[in-house]
Design a protein around this motif. Structure first.
Motif, PDB file in Angstrom:
ATOM      1  N   LYS A 245     -15.332 -35.622 133.316  1.00  0.00           N
ATOM      2  CA  LYS A 245     -16.042 -34.886 132.526  1.00  0.00           C
ATOM      3  C   LYS A 245     -16.226 -34.811 131.134  1.00  0.00           C
ATOM      4  O   LYS A 245     -15.176 -35.091 130.502  1.00  0.00           O
ATOM      5  CB  LYS A 245     -15.782 -33.393 133.243  1.00  0.00           C
ATOM      6  CG  LYS A 245     -16.174 -33.171 134.584  1.00  0.00           C
ATOM      7  CD  LYS A 245     -15.777 -31.812 135.140  1.00  0.00           C
ATOM      8  CE  LYS A 245     -16.049 -31.509 136.606  1.00  0.00           C
ATOM      9  NZ  LYS A 245     -15.330 -32.413 137.564  1.00  0.00           N
ATOM     10  N   LYS A 265     -24.229 -28.804 132.271  1.00  0.00           N
ATOM     11  CA  LYS A 265     -23.659 -28.613 133.355  1.00  0.00           C
ATOM     12  C   LYS A 265     -22.367 -27.562 133.270  1.00  0.00           C
ATOM     13  O   LYS A 265     -21.742 -27.661 132.521  1.00  0.00           O
ATOM     14  CB  LYS A 265     -23.244 -29.602 134.714  1.00  0.00           C
ATOM     15  CG  LYS A 265     -24.510 -30.558 134.852  1.00  0.00           C
ATOM     16  CD  LYS A 265     -24.141 -31.706 135.556  1.00  0.00           C
ATOM     17  CE  LYS A 265     -25.335 -32.886 135.875  1.00  0.00           C
ATOM     18  NZ  LYS A 265     -24.869 -33.991 136.511  1.00  0.00           N
ATOM     19  N   CYS A 267     -19.280 -25.535 134.928  1.00  0.00           N
ATOM     20  CA  CYS A 267     -18.178 -25.505 136.250  1.00  0.00           C
ATOM     21  C   CYS A 267     -17.403 -24.317 136.000  1.00  0.00           C
ATOM     22  O   CYS A 267     -17.019 -23.806 134.879  1.00  0.00           O
ATOM     23  CB  CYS A 267     -17.356 -26.888 136.131  1.00  0.00           C
ATOM     24  SG  CYS A 267     -18.517 -28.518 135.884  1.00  0.00           S
ATOM     25  N   THR A 268     -16.967 -24.041 137.250  1.00  0.00           N
ATOM     26  CA  THR A 268     -15.776 -22.876 137.057  1.00  0.00           C
ATOM     27  C   THR A 268     -14.549 -23.136 138.116  1.00  0.00           C
ATOM     28  O   THR A 268     -14.697 -23.940 139.048  1.00  0.00           O
ATOM     29  CB  THR A 268     -16.288 -21.512 137.655  1.00  0.00           C
ATOM     30  OG1 THR A 268     -16.893 -21.631 139.061  1.00  0.00           O
ATOM     31  CG2 THR A 268     -17.862 -21.128 136.887  1.00  0.00           C
ATOM     32  N   PRO A 289     -12.253 -27.841 138.805  1.00  0.00           N
ATOM     33  CA  PRO A 289     -13.380 -27.473 138.732  1.00  0.00           C
ATOM     34  C   PRO A 289     -14.545 -27.907 139.645  1.00  0.00           C
ATOM     35  O   PRO A 289     -14.695 -28.833 140.195  1.00  0.00           O
ATOM     36  CB  PRO A 289     -13.858 -28.172 137.266  1.00  0.00           C
ATOM     37  CG  PRO A 289     -12.593 -28.532 136.624  1.00  0.00           C
ATOM     38  CD  PRO A 289     -11.720 -28.759 137.837  1.00  0.00           C
ATOM     39  N   ARG A 290     -15.292 -26.971 139.727  1.00  0.00           N
ATOM     40  CA  ARG A 290     -16.572 -27.266 140.718  1.00  0.00           C
ATOM     41  C   ARG A 290     -18.007 -26.938 139.937  1.00  0.00           C
ATOM     42  O   ARG A 290     -18.173 -25.846 139.427  1.00  0.00           O
ATOM     43  CB  ARG A 290     -16.642 -26.456 142.090  1.00  0.00           C
ATOM     44  CG  ARG A 290     -17.704 -26.797 143.041  1.00  0.00           C
ATOM     45  CD  ARG A 290     -17.703 -25.740 144.048  1.00  0.00           C
ATOM     46  NE  ARG A 290     -16.560 -26.053 145.160  1.00  0.00           N
ATOM     47  CZ  ARG A 290     -16.293 -25.350 146.203  1.00  0.00           C
ATOM     48  NH1 ARG A 290     -17.096 -24.272 146.519  1.00  0.00           N
ATOM     49  NH2 ARG A 290     -15.237 -25.513 146.935  1.00  0.00           N
ATOM     50  N   GLU A 291     -18.878 -27.541 140.174  1.00  0.00           N
ATOM     51  CA  GLU A 291     -20.249 -27.501 139.202  1.00  0.00           C
ATOM     52  C   GLU A 291     -21.210 -26.553 140.123  1.00  0.00           C
ATOM     53  O   GLU A 291     -21.571 -26.498 141.178  1.00  0.00           O
ATOM     54  CB  GLU A 291     -21.049 -28.912 139.460  1.00  0.00           C
ATOM     55  CG  GLU A 291     -22.157 -28.930 138.593  1.00  0.00           C
ATOM     56  CD  GLU A 291     -22.913 -30.353 138.452  1.00  0.00           C
ATOM     57  OE1 GLU A 291     -24.093 -30.402 138.695  1.00  0.00           O
ATOM     58  OE2 GLU A 291     -22.287 -31.239 138.231  1.00  0.00           O
TER      59      GLU A 291
END
Length: 349
Positions: A245, A265, A267-268, A289-291
């Motif tokens: 990323k 994008k 991510c959290t 992290p996930r988008e």
């Protein structure tokens, strides 16, 4: 021919001139607000100690409401624990909210004066501001940092300096010129133009990155982004954010983090209770992290248990805890997935 001593003296004179010239140059950094883009201040949530800036009579707003900041053109706003700091295009600062520990940096002895914006006096022209639970800071165009208020740890007040609480702005003694500042709840981080980091404040959970664990607690959570739950007391590379990323902005809440990539994008990761990660009711925790499914974004923000994303089209999406109406959704319900913020003040903005 000049001797060795004369050459050294000449070099020293040249170095001194270069240093003087360097100090006169105004610092720049991509994180600084654009002084040509002026805006209005809008607030929502609870204002029981004046943190909404709407006066003594207004204690809450479920939708964004306009704050009158002395008719000034505002270029940046940051929210502390229970106070707000505004930066004008002239480099001036206005504050409002709780001043129990000096976070406003000004006299609020007149009853009700903390509930409306008023100017803070300091030396220089501000170009960036930050705020924590009980402290505030400003970076000047010369690369100096001024701060006021107080730091705390789990045992109570620790003071902003060895003198205790600082009710008015004081210059933080730094040898280097600073180009960016950022506040956590009870610590302050300064980035120099040479790429060095300077930190001060509470070190209990490794926030300062330079104090060993055995010295970090006066009395005697979880690490996110890694596969384990250990605190870190010195900087460590986060592979989940670095390997695949290209991150341009990171914002930390109390127990979660929001990241923005150069592609726009969001991510959290971290704790997912109250919906602060934006992945629905069933998401309890993310170690990596996930988008999120959001339009292309250009900025992000994180509060204690809330998250925000600003799209390229100028819309704000909010998610997380809504108990204090801080999501601007019109009620107190939590939002477990991103929802576009609305209201009269945002209808045509």
């Amino acid at each position: 021919m000049p001797g060795r001593g004369q050459k050294r003296a000449r070099k020293s004179s040249i170095d001194e001139k270069e240093n003087v010239s360097r100090k006169k140059q105004k610092i720049t950094h991509s994180s600084h607000p654009d002084l040509t883009e002026h805006g209005l201040v809008l607030t929502c949530g609870e204002g029981d100690v004046g943190q909404l800036g709407l006066g003594e009579e207004i204690f809450e707003r479920s939708r964004p409401a306009k704050v009158d900041v002395a008719g000034e053109d505002i270029v940046s706003v940051v929210a502390g624990g229970m106070h707000t700091v505004c930066l004008t295009n002239k480099g001036e600062i206005y504050t409002f909210g709780c001043n129990d520990e000096g976070a406003l940096g000004r006299d609020t002895s007149k009853e009700g004066s903390e509930t409306e914006p008023a100017k803070v006096d300091f030396h220089g022209r501000g170009i960036q501001v930050s705020a924590g639970d009980s402290h505030s800071a400003v970076l000047t165009e010369e690369g100096k940092v001024y701060a006021w208020g107080n730091f705390r740890d789990s045992n109570g007040k620790i003071g902003l300096t060895m003198n205790g609480i600082e009710a008015k702005p004081i210059e933080i003694p730094l040898e280097a010129r600073i180009v960016k500042i950022s506040s956590g709840a009870d610590h302050l981080v300064c980035l120099s133009e040479d790429g060095d980091l300077f930190t001060c404040g509470c070190a209990e959970q490794g926030q300062l990155g330079r104090v060993a664990e055995c010295f970090s607690n006066r009395g005697g959570r979880k690490g996110l982004g890694f596969s384990d739950i250990n605190n870190r007391f010195s900087p460590e590379r986060v592979a989940s954010l670095s390997d695949d990323k290209d991150i341009q902005q990171l914002e930390g809440g109390q127990h979660h983090t929001v990241a923005l990539t150069t592609e726009g994008k969001v991510c959290t990761f971290g704790r997912g209770d109250y919906g602060r990660l934006g992945f629905g009711d069933d998401c309890k925790e993310l170690k990596e992290p996930r988008e999120l499914d959001l339009p292309k974004c250009k900025a992000i923000a994180a509060g204690q248990s809330v998250s925000f994303a600003l799209t390229e089209d100028g819309y704000v999406f909010a998610f997380g805890m809504g108990t204090s109406k801080q999501l601007g959704s019109g009620d107190e319900e939590d939002l477990t997935t991103p929802e576009k913020m609305g209201g009269k003040q945002l209808a045509e903005r």
